[in-house]
Design an enzyme around this catalytic site. Structure first.
Site, mmCIF file in Angstrom:
data_model
loop_
_atom_site.group_PDB
_atom_site.id
_atom_site.type_symbol
_atom_site.label_atom_id
_atom_site.label_comp_id
_atom_site.label_asym_id
_atom_site.label_seq_id
_atom_site.Cartn_x
_atom_site.Cartn_y
_atom_site.Cartn_z
ATOM 1 N NE ARG A 127 -29.757 37.933 5.685
ATOM 2 C CZ ARG A 127 -28.539 38.723 5.047
ATOM 3 N NH1 ARG A 127 -29.001 39.693 4.209
ATOM 4 N NH2 ARG A 127 -27.467 38.220 5.357
ATOM 5 C CD GLN A 132 -29.144 33.308 12.879
ATOM 6 O OE1 GLN A 132 -29.145 32.265 14.028
ATOM 7 N NE2 GLN A 132 -28.955 34.284 13.322
ATOM 8 C CG ASP A 135 -29.438 34.699 5.823
ATOM 9 O OD1 ASP A 135 -29.277 34.892 4.816
ATOM 10 O OD2 ASP A 135 -29.348 35.445 6.782
ATOM 11 C CB SER A 138 -25.885 34.954 6.368
ATOM 12 O OG SER A 138 -26.715 35.995 6.663
ATOM 13 C CE1 TYR A 233 -29.852 42.728 4.052
ATOM 14 C CE2 TYR A 233 -32.428 42.588 4.445
ATOM 15 C CZ TYR A 233 -30.922 42.060 3.992
ATOM 16 O OH TYR A 233 -31.000 40.670 3.486
HETATM 17 P P1 NAD Z 1 -25.393 43.991 2.733
HETATM 18 O O1 NAD Z 1 -24.612 43.003 2.007
HETATM 19 O O2 NAD Z 1 -26.594 44.238 2.200
HETATM 20 O O3 NAD Z 1 -24.381 45.117 3.110
HETATM 21 C C1 NAD Z 1 -22.933 44.869 3.895
HETATM 22 C C2 NAD Z 1 -22.949 46.191 4.651
HETATM 23 O O4 NAD Z 1 -22.571 47.231 4.130
HETATM 24 C C3 NAD Z 1 -23.688 46.134 5.627
HETATM 25 O O5 NAD Z 1 -23.390 46.209 7.019
HETATM 26 C C4 NAD Z 1 -24.489 47.761 5.410
HETATM 27 O O6 NAD Z 1 -24.812 48.377 6.761
HETATM 28 C C5 NAD Z 1 -23.014 48.341 4.756
HETATM 29 N N1 NAD Z 1 -23.319 49.533 4.110
HETATM 30 C C6 NAD Z 1 -24.127 50.053 3.274
HETATM 31 N N2 NAD Z 1 -23.932 51.218 2.893
HETATM 32 C C7 NAD Z 1 -22.783 51.609 3.421
HETATM 33 C C8 NAD Z 1 -22.277 52.798 3.359
HETATM 34 N N3 NAD Z 1 -22.505 53.844 2.476
HETATM 35 N N4 NAD Z 1 -21.081 52.954 3.944
HETATM 36 C C9 NAD Z 1 -20.631 51.773 4.758
HETATM 37 N N5 NAD Z 1 -21.305 50.746 4.807
HETATM 38 C C10 NAD Z 1 -22.404 50.659 4.187
HETATM 39 O O7 NAD Z 1 -25.796 43.343 4.240
HETATM 40 P P2 NAD Z 1 -25.438 41.950 4.870
HETATM 41 O O8 NAD Z 1 -24.012 41.661 5.353
HETATM 42 O O9 NAD Z 1 -26.132 40.746 3.956
HETATM 43 O O10 NAD Z 1 -26.544 41.889 6.201
HETATM 44 C C11 NAD Z 1 -26.873 43.288 6.797
HETATM 45 C C12 NAD Z 1 -27.533 42.961 7.943
HETATM 46 O O11 NAD Z 1 -28.585 42.048 7.894
HETATM 47 C C13 NAD Z 1 -26.673 42.390 9.300
HETATM 48 O O12 NAD Z 1 -25.428 42.919 9.538
HETATM 49 C C14 NAD Z 1 -27.702 42.143 10.131
HETATM 50 O O13 NAD Z 1 -28.319 43.223 10.682
HETATM 51 C C15 NAD Z 1 -28.908 41.503 9.230
HETATM 52 N N6 NAD Z 1 -28.782 40.137 9.287
HETATM 53 C C16 NAD Z 1 -29.409 39.569 10.328
HETATM 54 C C17 NAD Z 1 -29.615 38.027 10.386
HETATM 55 C C18 NAD Z 1 -30.279 37.435 11.540
HETATM 56 O O14 NAD Z 1 -30.864 38.130 12.117
HETATM 57 N N7 NAD Z 1 -30.344 36.362 11.339
HETATM 58 C C19 NAD Z 1 -28.686 37.305 9.329
HETATM 59 C C20 NAD Z 1 -28.130 37.994 8.664
HETATM 60 C C21 NAD Z 1 -28.060 39.531 8.607
#
Ligand code: NAD
Length: 387
Positions: A127, A132, A135, A138, A233
């Site tokens: 990520r 991007q 991804d 996302s 994450y």
């Molecule tokens: P995900 O689907 O793995 O999880 C969804 C959300 O659930 C996350 O925000 C996580 O913090 C939250 N979560 C986990 N356990 C929890 C709990 N017990 N209580 C409440 N919330 C909880 O995550 P995702 O949406 O695929 O992506 C997560 C992160 O990855 C993004 O927010 C970002 O930091 C990173 N990301 C980076 C890029 C990039 O830089 N290009 C792109 C996509 C995602």
């Protein structure tokens, strides 16, 4: 170099790996594209549209799989109705690019390695900013967040927006979003556009500003541990932190008309955020949409794939939400795939460069070996549980 698009056989999979516009672009670059007959039908892209874009339509599934140099898919390969595995149809040395879910299902990596297939898993793409455009987690999660709000709005026996009418004033619906990752942030944006009052919570404090910039209130809970792992994450949190979190969120859940749960921890079962006791405390007619249903669910009452009513609350556990918007889900996924293929290919030939961090992370099997330590460990756990 022959790139083939397989027809998805998973019952609830309506997406297709390439759409006609993207096919036309690839053909302009001098690539040969085969599309299995009917592959795009459930996403409303018919064979004629692919043919017009320059693709060759192949009716013989076995031929398409066994003569492809690069096979593109959405859902992981599986057993067919005739009992044969799709993996067994692949040519030795060919490349498979698809969602493969290898951390939860490491046996798939074992089978692909045995077949000597070079497999790239869309879930394993890092990520990072450079990755991007590839991804797919996302692009698809964003669709899930959007659709979850629409489902909730349709199930709620109330308006979402505030309305001032001659017959009186309607208060806006209160939405509580748990997990403010990609899906959660899109859910906030969609609920705000529908006029709801939105609160959100995530164990990663870094998302606070993003939540606020979308017009939602961030529910802050101070935990005595690091909650963010490498790559941004979430980490799995301790029992004490889970208890503390549940105490705080209970109040917000009680007051909400709609709760949308999106919390996940990569490679683990989804964390339990809404207990049955919390459901009992919700208002009659409230709605929970549990996007994490497929990973075990964030709500104790979720029944994956079904809508149920428990303690007067409608609890919806949708499966494969991105597939319910197949046109745009396929269009975005196709763009993700082609961006990845650009990294994979040089002068119209596959050239796997493991010095590239994206290829290194995404390529899970090559030359008969499983490449990722995490997948090997997951496989070990599965094998020792069976024996
Ligand atoms: P995900 O689907 O793995 O999880 C969804 C959300 O659930 C996350 O925000 C996580 O913090 C939250 N979560 C986990 N356990 C929890 C709990 N017990 N209580 C409440 N919330 C909880 O995550 P995702 O949406 O695929 O992506 C997560 C992160 O990855 C993004 O927010 C970002 O930091 C990173 N990301 C980076 C890029 C990039 O830089 N290009 C792109 C996509 C995602």
């Amino acid at each position: 170099m022959r790139i083939a698009v397989a027809k998805e056989i998973e019952v609830c999979e309506r997406r297709v790996a390439l759409v006609p516009d993207i096919v036309a672009r690839l053909i302009k670059q001098g690539l040969e594209i085969w599309v299995e007959a009917g592959a795009g039908e459930r996403a409303f892209f018919n064979d004629a549209a692919y043919e017009a874009a320059g693709a060759t339509i192949i009716a013989d599934t076995n031929r398409l799989w066994s003569e492809a140099d690069i096979l593109l898919k959405v859902s992981p390969p599986r057993e067919r109705e005739d009992g044969r595995s799709e993996i067994d149809l692949l040519k030795e040395g060919s490349v498979l690019i698809s969602f493969l879910n290898p951390l939860a299902n490491p046996v798939i990596a074992q089978k692909l390695a045995a077949r000597k297939v070079t497999a790239l898993s869309m879930e394993m793409i890092p990520r990072t900013t450079r990755a991007q455009s590839m991804d797919a987690l996302s692009s698809q999660a964003s669709i899930a967040g959007y659709k979850a709000v629409l489902i909730a709005a349709a199930a709620l026996p109330k308006y979402f927006p505030m309305l001032t009418t001659a017959a009186g004033t309607i208060a806006p619906a209160k939405i509580f979003i748990m997990g403010a990752g990609v899906a959660g942030l899109q859910a906030i944006a969609t609920a705000r556009r529908l006029g709801a009052v939105v609160e959100a919570f995530d164990i990663r404090p870094a998302v606070k500003e993003e939540v606020q910039s979308l017009g939602a209130k961030f529910v802050e809970i101070k935990l005595d541990e690091e909650t963010t792992a490498a790559g941004g994450y979430a980490k799995e949190i301790s029992e004490a932190s889970k208890k503390r979190t549940q105490e705080v969120v209970t109040e917000h859940i009680k007051n909400a008309d709609v709760v949308i749960t999106t919390a996940q921890v990569p490679g683990k079962k989804a964390p339990l955020l809404v207990t049955e006791d919390m459901v009992k405390q919700m208002k009659p007619g409230s709605v929970i949409v549990d996007i994490a249903a497929e990973q075990g669910g964030n709500c104790a009452c979720t029944d994956p794939g079904r809508d149920i009513v428990a303690h007067g609350v409608t609890i919806i556990g949708p499966i494969n939400l991105p597939s319910s918007l197949p046109v745009h889900a396929s269009q975005l996924y196709a763009k993700n795939l082609t961006s990845l293929m650009q990294l994979l290919m040089k002068d119209k030939n596959v050239e796997i460069n493991f010095a590239d961090d994206i290829i290194d992370a995404a390529c899970i099997t090559h030359a008969g070996e499983i490449r990722s330590t995490r997948i090997k460990e997951a496989l070990q756990t599965v094998t020792s549980a069976v024996s």
